[in-house]
Design a protein around this motif. Structure first.
Motif, mmCIF file in Angstrom:
data_model
loop_
_atom_site.group_PDB
_atom_site.id
_atom_site.type_symbol
_atom_site.label_atom_id
_atom_site.label_comp_id
_atom_site.label_asym_id
_atom_site.label_seq_id
_atom_site.Cartn_x
_atom_site.Cartn_y
_atom_site.Cartn_z
ATOM 1 N N LEU A 81 -8.398 10.580 -10.272
ATOM 2 C CA LEU A 81 -7.284 10.911 -9.405
ATOM 3 C C LEU A 81 -7.686 10.799 -7.939
ATOM 4 N N ILE B 125 -6.592 18.432 -3.509
ATOM 5 C CA ILE B 125 -5.480 18.162 -4.431
ATOM 6 C C ILE B 125 -6.022 17.773 -5.802
ATOM 7 N N VAL C 257 3.111 19.221 -2.136
ATOM 8 C CA VAL C 257 2.129 19.090 -1.052
ATOM 9 C C VAL C 257 1.777 17.623 -0.826
ATOM 10 N N TYR C 258 1.526 16.917 -1.941
ATOM 11 C CA TYR C 258 1.153 15.505 -1.805
ATOM 12 C C TYR C 258 2.294 14.670 -1.236
ATOM 13 N N VAL D 76 0.838 -1.204 0.000
ATOM 14 C CA VAL D 76 0.000 0.000 0.000
ATOM 15 C C VAL D 76 0.870 1.251 0.000
ATOM 16 N N PRO E 61 2.207 5.860 9.929
ATOM 17 C CA PRO E 61 1.238 4.973 10.575
ATOM 18 C C PRO E 61 1.061 3.652 9.829
ATOM 19 N N LEU E 62 1.204 3.712 8.500
ATOM 20 C CA LEU E 62 1.016 2.509 7.691
ATOM 21 C C LEU E 62 2.049 1.444 8.048
ATOM 22 N N ILE F 168 1.656 21.239 -6.343
ATOM 23 C CA ILE F 168 0.693 20.254 -5.864
ATOM 24 C C ILE F 168 1.402 18.958 -5.470
ATOM 25 N N ILE G 18 0.905 4.420 -2.553
ATOM 26 C CA ILE G 18 0.820 5.847 -2.216
ATOM 27 C C ILE G 18 1.833 6.628 -3.032
ATOM 28 N N LEU H 12 -1.435 18.509 9.275
ATOM 29 C CA LEU H 12 -0.719 18.565 8.006
ATOM 30 C C LEU H 12 -1.557 19.251 6.938
ATOM 31 N N PRO I 119 -5.123 4.486 -1.107
ATOM 32 C CA PRO I 119 -3.969 4.078 -0.295
ATOM 33 C C PRO I 119 -3.789 4.940 0.948
ATOM 34 N N ALA J 140 3.624 11.443 5.631
ATOM 35 C CA ALA J 140 2.953 11.411 6.930
ATOM 36 C C ALA J 140 2.016 10.215 7.056
ATOM 37 N N THR J 141 1.460 9.732 5.935
ATOM 38 C CA THR J 141 0.594 8.551 6.041
ATOM 39 C C THR J 141 1.399 7.265 5.989
ATOM 40 N N ALA K 201 1.090 6.758 -6.731
ATOM 41 C CA ALA K 201 0.070 7.770 -7.018
ATOM 42 C C ALA K 201 0.702 9.151 -7.177
ATOM 43 N N TYR K 202 1.845 9.350 -6.503
ATOM 44 C CA TYR K 202 2.579 10.617 -6.627
ATOM 45 C C TYR K 202 2.932 10.887 -8.084
ATOM 46 N N ILE L 73 4.606 15.472 0.926
ATOM 47 C CA ILE L 73 4.682 15.618 2.384
ATOM 48 C C ILE L 73 3.534 14.851 3.038
ATOM 49 N N PHE L 74 2.351 14.977 2.459
ATOM 50 C CA PHE L 74 1.183 14.278 2.984
ATOM 51 C C PHE L 74 1.386 12.761 2.920
ATOM 52 N N VAL M 208 1.429 9.481 -10.749
ATOM 53 C CA VAL M 208 0.192 9.679 -11.503
ATOM 54 C C VAL M 208 -0.258 11.131 -11.365
ATOM 55 N N LEU M 209 -0.145 11.638 -10.142
ATOM 56 C CA LEU M 209 -0.518 13.030 -9.884
ATOM 57 C C LEU M 209 0.345 13.985 -10.705
ATOM 58 N N ILE N 140 -7.431 7.181 -6.953
ATOM 59 C CA ILE N 140 -6.044 6.730 -6.897
ATOM 60 C C ILE N 140 -5.327 7.284 -5.669
#
Lengths: 354, 219
Positions: free
Chosen positions: B159, B149, A273-274, A246, A284-285, A270, A250, B208, B166, A280-281, A253-254, A276-277, A256-257, B162
């Motif tokens: 998007l 976003i 920003v993603y 997973v 915990p994962l 953008i 994540i 965040l 996750p 952070a996830t 997806a960066y 850093i986000f 893809v974005l 996607i």
């Protein structure tokens, strides 16, 4: 060449970890003993299969014990060397054991001056018909385990189940550590971008993330190979494996974005920003969720981490350099990726007539 | 206007907007009901374990569908106008708050619908309510931020899926664990620890989101 010293160090450390990690032999061990279940009051014969052992070279000085606890142990009455890898041990079990357990497990220890000591933890089981601790105490002929030999040459610990795969510690775990270093660097570069809006930082963040994903996939693959040999399957839907997959999603997806923006400034902002986000996830994962459920992986689901018991100083000599080596090598890869993307960008700009 | 006043004002705006275009919220409710109906037709008998998983899957998909429109239902120009009028942070927080309430409503509806057709296996109602509450908040924080976003890109609904699936998994797994406790599938006394962990993850994501949002809304 002046600024290339860290690249050379990285490559040298990886080569060192590959050579030493793969060529150093394992310490001697006991790979199998049969039979393993006995009854009290019998004279028993145990056939021991050694690992990396040379029993014929020190056949007269071999010693063997059945260890019950930290105080009580039985010594072998007769040791017959069949060949370098096979021993036949004879023990005389007393009629009663000095314990109140119905079934008591014993640790088998074989010591030889040539190979050092080998143990099979809790591998022999003795069942007593009736429990009588007092007569067990009086019948017990205790043999103290003293002067165990250690092999003089450099070697890695022998562990049942792990066997030779213990070497994977130098590849699976350092790749994982290095992946974290790369993702952290990518996140820091993203923060730099948001503070300065300098596109170089964004390109570097993307480069570090891409190498981080590569390391993550390699870590997953080496982990799957290790799992095949120790857990029995490449993929056993363990929580640690699932969460890692997973985590890779994540970061996938960066990209893809990134691909979904035309405007480079907007894309950089953008995706920073993603990034850093996403980091952070990721924490915990990988560190919170695996602690909640059962897991086969060391350091998760209540298991102790690998380092606390199985890592000895010889292994540290390879393990830590391997981490540094892979981290430096990953940084080098990331700078190369960065150079390629920035050159491509410049070339595209020239094509556009800027 | 201070931040709190702005948030209440914007919250009112969200409610008015929702009330005027009833199709969105009624669409979500219909979505939940028809999914539950399909579940009933295909499974007939639902074990507590299955109930737990299905509940959160329905909840997850309904939430994504409900939240995805947060930043796209109004045109980009009007959004820019809002950002001039109000603190961007107030806009984000009001949307998160509104979505949390909406998701809580969806959660309750899913629970009622699923209990109506398959019975409710929940033994510890308090814990389940806690899971539902913190789950709605967690989903709302994550999905609202991700939709902010995704709204910046062109093909935002793809998007959205996607990016958010996750990212939401840590929250989702904590929730499934927590509600499994309240259904009686898992023993142990770690419920309070799980709730604390869920709260911690929620707070980290919220903090965040608040730090990063100022970089996001500008165009």
């Amino acid at each position: 060449m002046k600024n290339a010293w860290w690249k050379i160090i990285g490559v040298l450390l990886i080569i060192y970890s590959l050579i030493v990690g793969l060529l150093t032999p394992l310490r001697t061990g006991i790979s199998d003993a049969s039979p393993t279940s006995f009854k009290t009051g019998e004279t028993i014969e145990i056939n021991v299969q050694g690992y990396n052992s040379f029993y014929t070279k020190s056949s007269n000085e071999l010693r063997a014990w059945l260890k019950m606890d930290s105080v009580n142990a039985l010594t072998a009455n007769n040791i017959e060397v069949l060949d370098d890898r096979n021993l036949s041990l004879t023990f005389i079990l007393p009629a009663y054991l000095p314990t109140s357990h119905k079934v008591q497990d014993f640790t088998l220890i074989v010591d030889s001056p040539k190979d050092g000591a080998a143990i099979l933890p809790g591998g022999i089981f003795v069942t007593q018909d009736s429990i009588d601790v007092a007569s067990g105490d009086s019948l017990w002929v205790n043999a103290e385990i003293t002067n165990l030999h250690e092999k003089e040459t450099i070697n890695f610990p022998y562990r049942n189940i792990l066997y030779e795969t213990i070497r994977n510690l130098y590849y699976h775990v350092p790749l994982w550590f290095a992946m974290f270093i790369l993702f952290i660097t990518a996140m820091v570069k993203s923060i730099f971008y948001l503070r300065s809006f300098n596109p170089v930082h964004d390109q570097k963040a993307a480069a570090f993330t891409s190498v981080g994903i590569l390391y993550g996939i390699l870590g997953l693959v080496t982990g799957a190979i290790w799992a095949k040999n120790t857990w029995g399957a490449y993929w056993s839907w363990d929580v640690k494996q699932n969460m890692t997959a997973v985590g890779m999603l994540i970061y996938a997806a960066y990209f893809v974005l990134r691909a979904s923006f035309e405007d480079p400034e907007k894309r950089a902002r953008i995706s920073a920003v993603y990034n850093i986000f996403a980091f952070a996830t990721l924490i915990p994962l990988l560190y919170v969720v695996p602690k909640l459920t059962d897991s086969l992986h060391p350091g998760a689901g209540g298991n102790i981490a690998f380092g606390s018991q199985d890592l000895d100083n010889t292994m540290r000599m390879v393990f830590y350099p391997a981490i540094i080596g892979w981290a430096l090598f990953g940084t080098w890869l990331a700078t190369l990726v960065f150079k390629i993307t920035s050159l491509k960008e410049r070339w595209l700009d020239q094509q556009d007539g800027f | 206007m201070n931040l709190l006043q702005e948030i209440t004002f914007l919250l009112k705006k969200e409610f008015t907007l929702e009330w005027r275009q009833k199709y969105a919220i009624s669409g979500i409710f219909l979505y939940v009901l028809s999914t539950v109906f399909i579940i009933f037709i295909s499974f007939q008998k639902i074990s507590p374990q299955l109930w737990n998983v299905l509940f959160w899957i329905v909840m997850l998909f309904a939430s994504i569908n409900a939240v995805v429109k947060s930043f796209v239902q109004e045109s980009g120009n009007r959004q820019l106008y809002y950002y001039q009028l109000a603190n961007p942070l107030a806009i984000l927080l009001s949307k998160m708050l509104y979505n949390a309430m909406l998701l809580l409503l969806i959660g309750v509806l899913t629970f009622v619908a699923l209990s109506f057709i398959a019975g409710s296996p929940v033994e510890d109602a308090y814990n389940f309510a806690m899971a539902l509450f913190f789950g709605s908040v967690g989903f709302s924080i994550t999905f609202t931020f991700v939709s902010a976003i995704a709204a910046k890109a062109d093909n935002n609904s793809t998007l959205m899926a996607i990016l958010s699936f996750p990212v939401v998994i840590p929250v989702l797994l904590l929730l499934v664990n927590l509600s499994a406790h309240s259904i009686g599938l898992l023993g142990g006394t770690q419920v309070s620890r799980d709730i604390m962990m869920l709260l911690a993850v929620d707070l980290v994501l919220l903090a965040l989101g608040m730090v990063l949002f100022p970089f996001l809304w500008r165009d």
